[in-house]
Structures are given as structure tokens and as C-alpha cells.
Design a protein around this motif. Structure first.
Motif, PDB file in Angstrom:
ATOM      1  N   THR A   6       0.843  -1.191   0.000  1.00  0.00           N
ATOM      2  CA  THR A   6       0.000   0.000   0.000  1.00  0.00           C
ATOM      3  C   THR A   6       0.885   1.251   0.000  1.00  0.00           C
ATOM      4  N   GLY A   7       0.553   2.202  -0.884  1.00  0.00           N
ATOM      5  CA  GLY A   7       1.303   3.453  -0.927  1.00  0.00           C
ATOM      6  C   GLY A   7       2.547   3.423  -1.780  1.00  0.00           C
ATOM      7  N   SER A   8       2.729   2.352  -2.576  1.00  0.00           N
ATOM      8  CA  SER A   8       3.937   2.244  -3.400  1.00  0.00           C
ATOM      9  C   SER A   8       3.780   2.909  -4.771  1.00  0.00           C
ATOM     10  N   GLY A   9       2.598   3.511  -5.038  1.00  0.00           N
ATOM     11  CA  GLY A   9       2.416   4.269  -6.279  1.00  0.00           C
ATOM     12  C   GLY A   9       1.783   3.498  -7.413  1.00  0.00           C
ATOM     13  N   LYS A  10       1.082   2.409  -7.124  1.00  0.00           N
ATOM     14  CA  LYS A  10       0.513   1.551  -8.175  1.00  0.00           C
ATOM     15  C   LYS A  10      -0.552   2.277  -9.000  1.00  0.00           C
ATOM     16  N   SER A  11      -1.543   2.832  -8.333  1.00  0.00           N
ATOM     17  CA  SER A  11      -2.657   3.476  -9.041  1.00  0.00           C
ATOM     18  C   SER A  11      -2.181   4.687  -9.838  1.00  0.00           C
ATOM     19  N   THR A  12      -1.301   5.487  -9.245  1.00  0.00           N
ATOM     20  CA  THR A  12      -0.800   6.677  -9.932  1.00  0.00           C
ATOM     21  C   THR A  12      -0.037   6.298 -11.195  1.00  0.00           C
ATOM     22  N   LEU A  13       0.759   5.227 -11.116  1.00  0.00           N
ATOM     23  CA  LEU A  13       1.520   4.823 -12.299  1.00  0.00           C
ATOM     24  C   LEU A  13       0.604   4.334 -13.410  1.00  0.00           C
ATOM     25  N   ILE A  14      -0.414   3.538 -13.075  1.00  0.00           N
ATOM     26  CA  ILE A  14      -1.341   3.042 -14.095  1.00  0.00           C
ATOM     27  C   ILE A  14      -2.061   4.203 -14.764  1.00  0.00           C
ATOM     28  N   ASN A  15      -2.512   5.172 -13.979  1.00  0.00           N
ATOM     29  CA  ASN A  15      -3.138   6.360 -14.553  1.00  0.00           C
ATOM     30  C   ASN A  15      -2.183   7.081 -15.494  1.00  0.00           C
ATOM     31  N   SER A  16      -0.915   7.173 -15.084  1.00  0.00           N
ATOM     32  CA  SER A  16       0.082   7.878 -15.892  1.00  0.00           C
ATOM     33  C   SER A  16       0.395   7.119 -17.177  1.00  0.00           C
ATOM     34  N   LEU A  17       0.479   5.786 -17.097  1.00  0.00           N
ATOM     35  CA  LEU A  17       0.810   4.979 -18.274  1.00  0.00           C
ATOM     36  C   LEU A  17      -0.203   5.161 -19.391  1.00  0.00           C
ATOM     37  N   PHE A  18      -1.493   5.211 -19.026  1.00  0.00           N
ATOM     38  CA  PHE A  18      -2.552   5.288 -20.029  1.00  0.00           C
ATOM     39  C   PHE A  18      -3.183   6.680 -20.108  1.00  0.00           C
ATOM     40  N   PHE A  30      -6.602  -2.544   5.341  1.00  0.00           N
ATOM     41  CA  PHE A  30      -6.358  -3.388   6.504  1.00  0.00           C
ATOM     42  C   PHE A  30      -7.348  -4.554   6.477  1.00  0.00           C
ATOM     43  N   LEU A  31      -6.992  -5.562   5.686  1.00  0.00           N
ATOM     44  CA  LEU A  31      -7.849  -6.719   5.497  1.00  0.00           C
ATOM     45  C   LEU A  31      -7.135  -7.973   5.982  1.00  0.00           C
ATOM     46  N   PRO A  32      -7.890  -8.991   6.433  1.00  0.00           N
ATOM     47  CA  PRO A  32      -7.235 -10.214   6.909  1.00  0.00           C
ATOM     48  C   PRO A  32      -6.565 -10.987   5.773  1.00  0.00           C
ATOM     49  N   ILE A  33      -7.079 -10.850   4.544  1.00  0.00           N
ATOM     50  CA  ILE A  33      -6.475 -11.501   3.385  1.00  0.00           C
ATOM     51  C   ILE A  33      -6.456 -10.513   2.223  1.00  0.00           C
ATOM     52  N   VAL A  34      -5.620 -10.817   1.236  1.00  0.00           N
ATOM     53  CA  VAL A  34      -5.551  -9.970   0.043  1.00  0.00           C
ATOM     54  C   VAL A  34      -6.805 -10.178  -0.795  1.00  0.00           C
ATOM     55  N   ARG A  35      -7.353  -9.085  -1.300  1.00  0.00           N
ATOM     56  CA  ARG A  35      -8.488  -9.160  -2.216  1.00  0.00           C
ATOM     57  C   ARG A  35      -8.077  -8.603  -3.569  1.00  0.00           C
ATOM     58  N   PHE A  60      -2.297  -5.869   0.454  1.00  0.00           N
ATOM     59  CA  PHE A  60      -0.979  -6.505   0.406  1.00  0.00           C
ATOM     60  C   PHE A  60      -0.002  -5.643   1.196  1.00  0.00           C
ATOM     61  N   VAL A  61       0.307  -6.064   2.405  1.00  0.00           N
ATOM     62  CA  VAL A  61       1.226  -5.308   3.264  1.00  0.00           C
ATOM     63  C   VAL A  61       2.274  -6.243   3.831  1.00  0.00           C
ATOM     64  N   SER A  62       3.459  -5.708   4.038  1.00  0.00           N
ATOM     65  CA  SER A  62       4.597  -6.543   4.437  1.00  0.00           C
ATOM     66  C   SER A  62       4.457  -7.141   5.830  1.00  0.00           C
ATOM     67  N   SER A  63       3.559  -6.587   6.658  1.00  0.00           N
ATOM     68  CA  SER A  63       3.418  -7.094   8.025  1.00  0.00           C
ATOM     69  C   SER A  63       2.551  -8.344   8.102  1.00  0.00           C
ATOM     70  N   CYS A  64       1.919  -8.725   6.950  1.00  0.00           N
ATOM     71  CA  CYS A  64       1.027  -9.884   6.973  1.00  0.00           C
ATOM     72  C   CYS A  64       1.816 -11.190   6.913  1.00  0.00           C
ATOM     73  N   CYS A  65       1.123 -12.282   7.083  1.00  0.00           N
ATOM     74  CA  CYS A  65       1.764 -13.588   7.106  1.00  0.00           C
ATOM     75  C   CYS A  65       2.222 -13.974   5.704  1.00  0.00           C
ATOM     76  N   TYR A  66       3.043 -15.034   5.632  1.00  0.00           N
ATOM     77  CA  TYR A  66       3.660 -15.412   4.376  1.00  0.00           C
ATOM     78  C   TYR A  66       2.684 -16.050   3.392  1.00  0.00           C
TER      79      TYR A  66
END
Length: 289
Positions: A6-18, A30-35, A60-66
């Protein structure tokens, strides 16, 4: 597929690409699993129509389980399974079939300047046989050029030493061999995204403005945004699609058909089919054969 913290710039980059502000519904990270959330858009550039599906990962956050990568693996497999079921039909409609298989995963790495996180390595390792992975350093303007170059080299070294197979731009075609060889040397791409325009001289350019200066999105001296866009959208789009089908999907298809009982080679290296045991073992109900 865009994947990263979260916060790594994914949405902004996709907007910029297209060059489009895609609707991205706000949701908690803050979800128990990735959606995974897939949205399809129809874009038009001059007379060219493009049907684009963007799959966002939420939570998807680095503090979650493997096991955080498992929903992503399951989603990719589900798209392969849907395509396989269409292939197995007696009346197939693959020409008109809406192919939902993922052709590229832009994997965003936080610009820490240090080693890759264990979660990133583990996730990429579990995805590299299922999707074409292009590693991206998001918000690359947050570290110095010297740190960035060192980080790139360290990342590539860690990917190789951990056996992670990222997508390599093809060099067997003479028409693109030279440029793709150069671009492979720039991996991972360090990018900056922005939809804001800033006036520089007499031109309006997409950029990020800071107290100390301006970072231009499409200035190749500032970041790798233009390189990524050209490689992704213009030069290698068809190869990404071909690699998805010939490499990743075929691996999934072979495993699934073997689970169903299909075999190409028998115990004595003879060709066999799934019908062979039925035809060679007559039963009372098989007199009509």
C-alpha cells in the motif's frame, strides 16, 4: 496485475501509463487476506481501440503472514481454468472468448535502498511460473540517483540468487534485439507517476513539484517511465501475450490434464489416450463398441 505494498504508487503509475484517471474505489487496506479487484476499460487512442483489464490487489502489506500471496495464485489459476474449460468444450469459441488471463504483473518494490524484503522474494518466487513479472521501483524520486543505481544492482543480484524468474524482453528478433537488450539492462524500472501538469518554459509537462525542484515523469534523465511505457505497451505487448499462453498457461494446462488422466506417453513410451483403458478392457455393457 499491479502488486505491491500500500502506498507504493501503483494506481498513480497506471493512470500515468494510459493518461487516464481510472475509477479506483476507495477501500480499506487493513484486510485479513488480500483481495483482488478486476476492472475492464475500453480506451481509444486516435482510431485504435484497446480493451484493458486492470487487476488491483487490496491489502498486500509486508506485516502480513507469508501465505498472503495465495489468493493471488488462486486468482491467476482461476483464469487459466476458465480458459481451459473453454478449450475442452465440443463447440469452442476461443476467437470470441473474453480472455481474462493476466499477461503481466507489475511488481512494485518500495524504494528503501536496502535489500529486498523476504515477503517480496517469496511472493515473486510463487508467481514467476504463472505470470510475466516486471519489477518496478515505485516513487523512485524519493532516493538519490547513486542510491538508486546501487539498489537496482542489489535487487537483480538477489532475484538471481533466489532463483526468481522475472520477464526478460526478447532478444531473438533482430528488429527489437538491440533495444530490448538495452532495456533488460535497465531492469528493474525506476518510475515516477503523476497526472499533475507543471509549466516548464513554454510547455506543460506531467511532473511532481517539490521545494527543491521538479521531477518530470516523461524525462528519461529523471526516471524510467518512458522506457516502461514503450516496452510494455508498444514494443513487447504481443510477446507478453504469447509468453502467457505458451509458457505459463501450457504449464498449468499440462498439470490439469494429467490430473484428469490424460497422458501422452505410456509406461513403454507408447502414445496412449484417456480412452485406451476403456477400449482395451471389455465389460458386459461394452458390446456396442
Amino acid at each position: 496485475l499491479t502488486l505491491g505494498e500500500t502506498g507504493s504508487g501503483k494506481s498513480t503509475l497506471i493512470n500515468s501509463l494510459f493518461n487516464t484517471n481510472f475509477d479506483d474505489p476507495v477501500s480499506t487496506h487493513f484486510l485479513p487476506i488480500v483481495r483482488l479487484r478486476a476492472q475492464t476499460y475500453e480506451l481509444q487512442e486516435s482510431n485504435v481501440l484497446l480493451k484493458l483489464t486492470i487487476v488491483n490487489t487490496v491489502g498486500f502489506v509486508s506485516s502480513c503472514c507469508y501465505g498472503i500471496y495465495q489468493p493471488i495464485v488462486d486468482y491467476i489459476d482461476a483464469q487459466f481454468e476458465a480458459y481451459l474449460q473453454e478449450e475442452l468444450k465440443i463447440k469452442r469459441s476461443l476467437f470470441s472468448y473474453h480472455d481474462t488471463r493476466i499477461h503481466v504483473c507489475l511488481y512494485f518494490i518500495s524504494p528503501t535502498g536496502h535489500s529486498l524484503k523476504s515477503l517480496d522474494l517469496l511472493t515473486m518466487k510463487n508467481l514467476d511460473s504463472k505470470v510475466n513479472i516486471i519489477p518496478i521501483i515505485g516513487k523512485a524520486d524519493s532516493i538519490s540517483k547513486t542510491e538508486l543505481q546501487k539498489f537496482k544492482k542489489k535487487m537483480m543480484s538477489e532475484l538471481v540468487s533466489n532463483g526468481v524468474q522475472i520477464y526478460q524482453f526478447p532478444t531473438d528478433d533482430e528488429t527489437v534485439s538491440k533495444i530490448n537488450t538495452i532495456m533488460n539492462g535497465h531492469l528493474p524500472f525506476a518510475v515516477v507517476g503523476s497526472m499533475e501538469e507543471v509549466k516548464i518554459g513554454n510547455k506543460m509537462v506531467r511532473a511532481r513539484q517539490y521545494p527543491w525542484g521538479i521531477v518530470q515523469v516523461e524525462n528519461e534523465n529523471h526516471c524510467d517511465f518512458v522506457k516502461l511505457r514503450e516496452m510494455l505497451i508498444c514494443t513487447n505487448m504481443e510477446d507478453l501475450r504469447e509468453q502467457t499462453h505458451a509458457r505459463h498457461y501450457e504449464l498449468y494446462r499440462r498439470c490439469r490434464l494429467e490430473e484428469m488422466g490424460f497422458r501422452d506417453i505410456g509406461p513403454e513410451n507408447k502414445l496412449v489416450s484417456i480412452l485406451f483403458p476403456i477400449l482395451s478392457s471389455p465389460s458386459p455393457s461394452s458390446n456396442f463398441l
